[in-house]
Design an enzyme around this catalytic site. Structure first.
Site, mmCIF file in Angstrom:
data_model
loop_
_atom_site.group_PDB
_atom_site.id
_atom_site.type_symbol
_atom_site.label_atom_id
_atom_site.label_comp_id
_atom_site.label_asym_id
_atom_site.label_seq_id
_atom_site.Cartn_x
_atom_site.Cartn_y
_atom_site.Cartn_z
ATOM 1 N N SER A 240 0.857 -1.180 0.000
ATOM 2 C CA SER A 240 0.000 0.000 0.000
ATOM 3 C C SER A 240 0.894 1.230 0.000
ATOM 4 O O SER A 240 2.122 1.125 0.000
ATOM 5 C CB SER A 240 -0.901 0.002 1.238
ATOM 6 O OG SER A 240 -0.115 0.092 2.420
ATOM 7 N N LYS A 241 0.276 2.410 0.029
ATOM 8 C CA LYS A 241 1.071 3.637 -0.018
ATOM 9 C C LYS A 241 2.023 3.746 1.167
ATOM 10 O O LYS A 241 3.114 4.295 1.044
ATOM 11 C CB LYS A 241 0.149 4.856 -0.067
ATOM 12 C CG LYS A 241 -0.543 5.037 -1.413
ATOM 13 C CD LYS A 241 -1.331 6.324 -1.459
ATOM 14 C CE LYS A 241 -1.965 6.510 -2.839
ATOM 15 N NZ LYS A 241 -2.754 7.762 -2.913
ATOM 16 N N ARG A 242 1.617 3.205 2.309
ATOM 17 C CA ARG A 242 2.510 3.300 3.469
ATOM 18 C C ARG A 242 3.746 2.432 3.299
ATOM 19 O O ARG A 242 4.763 2.631 3.953
ATOM 20 C CB ARG A 242 1.758 2.919 4.740
ATOM 21 C CG ARG A 242 1.381 1.452 4.846
ATOM 22 C CD ARG A 242 0.525 1.189 6.086
ATOM 23 N NE ARG A 242 0.074 -0.184 6.148
ATOM 24 C CZ ARG A 242 0.742 -1.163 6.723
ATOM 25 N NH1 ARG A 242 1.924 -0.915 7.272
ATOM 26 N NH2 ARG A 242 0.254 -2.398 6.760
ATOM 27 N N HIS A 243 3.681 1.434 2.404
ATOM 28 C CA HIS A 243 4.844 0.579 2.141
ATOM 29 C C HIS A 243 5.731 1.147 1.030
ATOM 30 O O HIS A 243 6.861 0.721 0.858
ATOM 31 C CB HIS A 243 4.397 -0.820 1.699
ATOM 32 C CG HIS A 243 3.646 -1.577 2.743
ATOM 33 N ND1 HIS A 243 2.318 -1.900 2.619
ATOM 34 C CD2 HIS A 243 4.042 -2.078 3.936
ATOM 35 C CE1 HIS A 243 1.921 -2.576 3.688
ATOM 36 N NE2 HIS A 243 2.947 -2.698 4.500
ATOM 37 N N GLY A 244 5.203 2.042 0.233
ATOM 38 C CA GLY A 244 5.962 2.540 -0.907
ATOM 39 C C GLY A 244 5.267 2.347 -2.229
ATOM 40 O O GLY A 244 5.883 2.479 -3.287
#
Length: 468
Positions: A240-244
């Protein structure tokens, strides 16, 4: 046989990192086999497709160096062809009109859920006379899919994938407004473009069975499928966006090099022994689907940054400087002058070992171009106490008579000065660094003096000595 692969993004957003890896694998497979790599924009969702997204996808691919053969195909422009194929299936009795109303479909879904069954169309119009159709209900066109036996896909990554036909329903080919669905469009386009290999994420694995049924109904030879595992975050959860899971352009803005991004994405799910840094030429030579793993790969920002740092070390200094210019000029709020560029080029050999991103190089080199008097950061300001300023001023006086402004001569002069004051070299070097750079970290202090040059160095030391 000429290998032909394709990348087929939906233009509803930027090119994200997972899509970039899919494009890379398709590009490498085609180039490895001396084949062709095609680009198709699947823009049939007109409500969500935008020109800005198309431009962002093209820009991302170009930045990564993934060039495509032939002009891009826009799927929406081929709607008439898709409808033609569906009508041919109708005429051959391999598709049929379904007149279910929205209420009937809703009731069908609710009943399946209530009974704990998978939600599937029950085929109620499969063999029914269209003359019984209710008035005013526009039909959809459904594939007359096989109900007995299995549909088997010999996947080049996943191996044999067998799905019982009873688990698949009669999928919609044309909606009630006569527009084609994704399933129909993609099969027709892949056939017409003579695609030989479809390499995509394993979230499309279920689609392979349905698309295989459609190929069978059309008497077309299906391409070979290769479903690659998705990318997960470092914690094993879906990326997801929090992972990159950002757009590719975001990585460019953060200071990554395209070569490093491609190298890192290549190693997410594919390997060649213990090789980590793999050039583009090596990737083309070595890449094949045999070494693509079945397990999900984990995205690790630290590994990406370290790899990017290795590419920075190998990069041409002139090219690096051009990549640094926008960030430098934005931070300085002015254009770089020729003297700035010369100083920066000379400094890169000292700056690169300390940097992992272009943004690191920008941050670490700003002091070379900043105007006097420098404004030291809080840590550097502490070193420029009254005692520190006096030490800087005395050092400047000592260096002003130095004729040979080289690292060797400067180091000898500063050491002699420190010894005369019975001080360790660091006690002198630290306030000097703060005065010359406004920071507590920089390349070696004698290298800094040479990079800034005699006049600028003495002027900065004088400013700091006077408390300016």
């Amino acid at each position: 046989m000429t290998v032909i692969t394709r990348f087929a993004p939906s233009p509803t957003g930027t090119l994200h990192i997972g899509g970039a890896r899919t494009a890379l694998f398709n590009w490498l497979f085609a180039r490895h086999h001396g084949g062709r790599f095609l680009l198709r924009v699947e823009d049939t969702d007109r409500a969500r497709s935008t020109e800005e997204a198309v431009a962002a996808i093209f820009d991302g691919l170009e930045w990564l160096g993934l060039d495509w053969d032939d002009e891009p195909v826009f799927q929406a422009s081929r709607q008439a062809r898709h409808v033609e194929v569906a009508e041919g299936l109708l005429a051959a009795g391999r598709a049929y009109h379904c007149f279910c109303t929205p209420d009937e479909l809703k009731e069908m879904r609710e009943q399946a859920r209530a009974e704990g069954r998978p939600v599937r169309y029950d085929g109620r119009w499969r063999d029914r006379d269209p003359a019984e159709a209710p008035a005013g209900v526009p039909p959809v066109v459904r594939l007359r899919a096989p109900r007995e036996g299995d549909t088997t896909t010999d996947d080049l990554v996943q191996g044999e994938v067998r799905v019982a036909n009873r688990q698949l329903d009669d999928m919609v080919l044309l909606r009630s407004d006569a527009t084609p669905t994704y399933m129909l469009s993609v099969v027709v386009d892949d056939h017409d473009e003579a695609i030989t290999h479809i390499i995509r994420g394993d979230d499309h694995l279920d689609n392979a069975a349905r698309q295989s049924q459609l190929y069978q109904a059309l008497d077309w030879q299906p391409p070979r499928f290769a479903h690659i595992p998705l990318i997960h975050g470092a914690d094993g959860a879906k990326l997801s966006k929090r992972h990159g899971a950002l757009g590719v352009t975001a990585y460019r803005e953060q200071g990554y090099l395209p070569e490093a991004i491609c190298n890192y994405l290549l190693r997410l799910g594919w390997g060649h022994g213990d090789d980590e840094v793999i050039s583009r030429a090596q990737a083309i030579e070595w890449f094949d689907l045999d070494n693509v793993g079945k397990a999900a790969a984990r995205f690790d920002f630290d590994k990406l940054a370290n790899l990017n740092g290795q590419y920075l070390q190998q990069a041409d200094d002139g090219n690096l400087l051009e990549l640094m210019v926008p960030g430098l000029e934005a931070a300085l709020d002015r254009k770089l002058e020729v003297s700035d560029r010369e100083r920066l080029l000379a400094a890169l050999e000292f700056l690169k070992p300390r940097a992992k991103l272009i943004s690191d190089l920008v941050d670490k080199s700003l002091f070379l171009c900043e105007s006097r008097p420098l404004i030291p950061n809080p840590k550097a300001a502490k070193l420029l106490s009254p005692e520190g300023r006096q030490l800087v001023q005395d050092t400047a006086t000592s260096l002003s008579s130095l004729r040979d402004w080289t690292t060797v001569a400067l180091e000898e002069a500063v050491r002699t000065f420190a010894e005369a004051r019975e001080l360790k070299l660091g006690k002198v070097a630290q306030p000097l660094r703060a005065a010359l750079t406004g920071r507590t970290e920089s390349p070696g202090i004698f290298d800094v003096l040479v990079l800034l040059g005699r006049d600028e160095s003495l002027a900065r030391l004088g400013d700091a000595g006077r408390g300016q």
